[in-house]
Scaffold this active site. Structure first.
Site, PDB file in Angstrom:
ATOM      1  N   TYR A  96     -22.663 -42.170   4.039  1.00 55.47           N
ATOM      2  CA  TYR A  96     -23.527 -41.109   4.557  1.00 55.47           C
ATOM      3  C   TYR A  96     -24.991 -41.551   4.593  1.00 55.47           C
ATOM      4  O   TYR A  96     -25.708 -41.278   5.553  1.00 55.47           O
ATOM      5  CB  TYR A  96     -23.366 -39.836   3.725  1.00 55.47           C
ATOM      6  CG  TYR A  96     -21.949 -39.336   3.703  1.00 55.47           C
ATOM      7  CD1 TYR A  96     -21.441 -38.547   4.735  1.00 55.47           C
ATOM      8  CD2 TYR A  96     -21.086 -39.664   2.653  1.00 55.47           C
ATOM      9  CE1 TYR A  96     -20.129 -38.109   4.724  1.00 55.47           C
ATOM     10  CE2 TYR A  96     -19.767 -39.215   2.630  1.00 55.47           C
ATOM     11  CZ  TYR A  96     -19.294 -38.442   3.670  1.00 55.47           C
ATOM     12  OH  TYR A  96     -18.005 -38.009   3.659  1.00 55.47           O
ATOM     13  N   ASN A 123     -17.010 -32.325  12.202  1.00 54.96           N
ATOM     14  CA  ASN A 123     -16.480 -33.067  13.351  1.00 54.96           C
ATOM     15  C   ASN A 123     -15.190 -32.397  13.830  1.00 54.96           C
ATOM     16  O   ASN A 123     -14.223 -32.334  13.081  1.00 54.96           O
ATOM     17  CB  ASN A 123     -16.216 -34.516  12.935  1.00 54.96           C
ATOM     18  CG  ASN A 123     -15.449 -35.294  13.975  1.00 54.96           C
ATOM     19  OD1 ASN A 123     -15.503 -34.995  15.160  1.00 54.96           O
ATOM     20  ND2 ASN A 123     -14.727 -36.299  13.515  1.00 54.96           N
ATOM     21  N   CYS A 131     -14.428 -39.794  11.477  1.00 54.59           N
ATOM     22  CA  CYS A 131     -15.135 -39.332  10.288  1.00 54.59           C
ATOM     23  C   CYS A 131     -14.471 -39.847   9.008  1.00 54.59           C
ATOM     24  O   CYS A 131     -15.117 -39.927   7.964  1.00 54.59           O
ATOM     25  CB  CYS A 131     -15.261 -37.814  10.282  1.00 54.59           C
ATOM     26  SG  CYS A 131     -13.718 -36.941  10.524  1.00 54.59           S
ATOM     27  N   HIS A 132     -13.192 -40.225   9.088  1.00 54.76           N
ATOM     28  CA  HIS A 132     -12.499 -40.748   7.911  1.00 54.76           C
ATOM     29  C   HIS A 132     -13.075 -42.088   7.460  1.00 54.76           C
ATOM     30  O   HIS A 132     -12.863 -42.496   6.326  1.00 54.76           O
ATOM     31  CB  HIS A 132     -10.991 -40.873   8.178  1.00 54.76           C
ATOM     32  CG  HIS A 132     -10.646 -41.825   9.276  1.00 54.76           C
ATOM     33  ND1 HIS A 132     -10.708 -41.465  10.613  1.00 54.76           N
ATOM     34  CD2 HIS A 132     -10.251 -43.127   9.250  1.00 54.76           C
ATOM     35  CE1 HIS A 132     -10.356 -42.504  11.351  1.00 54.76           C
ATOM     36  NE2 HIS A 132     -10.067 -43.521  10.545  1.00 54.76           N
ATOM     37  N   GLU A 158      -5.690 -48.728   8.802  1.00 56.56           N
ATOM     38  CA  GLU A 158      -6.647 -49.601   9.487  1.00 56.56           C
ATOM     39  C   GLU A 158      -6.965 -50.866   8.702  1.00 56.56           C
ATOM     40  O   GLU A 158      -7.662 -51.744   9.206  1.00 56.56           O
ATOM     41  CB  GLU A 158      -7.952 -48.830   9.736  1.00 56.56           C
ATOM     42  CG  GLU A 158      -7.823 -47.692  10.707  1.00 56.56           C
ATOM     43  CD  GLU A 158      -9.144 -46.987  10.970  1.00 56.56           C
ATOM     44  OE1 GLU A 158     -10.218 -47.574  10.704  1.00 56.56           O
ATOM     45  OE2 GLU A 158      -9.111 -45.858  11.478  1.00 56.56           O
TER      46      GLU A 158
END
Length: 162
Positions: A96, A123, A131-132, A158
């Site tokens: 963030y 979001n 956003c993850h 991922e």
């Protein structure tokens, strides 16, 4: 008119919403910010086929090489944060504070990590607007509207975390 479709993912049901031209929402069924979709109407839009193809690739562990048309609705600040989210590469994370610094550099205005967190949390198009991929400054997995278990799954899929 809000159009809807449903997708069955390895993480459970996902509801897709559209204005008829672009994707306006992608929500895990039962997530805390699930919108009121009345008077939504189920419709087989070509866009929904594109989104489902994107999700199929993604959940097969592949990085999709296209993006369906997106039209999230939010404040100017939220839209600027969501635009940054879309630049976070597949398999990578940021925090963030780093997003706040990018916004400060772009606008010349001081930004707080908390304000960024609020925008990230609102979001409406999860997964595709990733956003993850935003984690705490100390590397911890922090808030996710779909639940931290889903965030962890997506990051593991991922290869961003072990």
């Amino acid at each position: 008119m809000i159009y809807t479709a449903h997708y069955n993912s390895p993480l459970g049901g996902i509801t897709l919403t559209s204005d008829g031209m672009a994707l306006t929402g992608l929500y895990f069924d039962g997530e805390r910010d699930f919108p009121d979709l009345s008077p939504g109407r189920k419709k087989d839009l070509p866009l929904f086929g594109d989104v489902m193809r994107w999700l199929d690739l993604y959940f097969d562990g592949k990085e999709p090489d296209f993006s369906p048309a997106l039209n999230p609705t939010g404040t100017a600040f939220q839209m600027s944060v969501w635009a940054i989210l879309r630049t976070i590469p597949y398999g990578e994370t940021t925090n963030y504070g780093a997003i706040a610094k990018r916004l400060e550099k772009k606008t010349g205005k001081r930004m707080s990590a908390q304000a960024v967190g609020g925008a990230v949390g609102r979001n409406p198009i999860s997964i595709i607007v990733p956003c993850h991929r935003v984690i705490g400054a100390n590397g911890s997995l922090t808030g996710y509207a779909g639940g931290l278990d889903k965030k962890e799954y997506l990051l593991e899929l991922e290869g961003a975390i072990d």
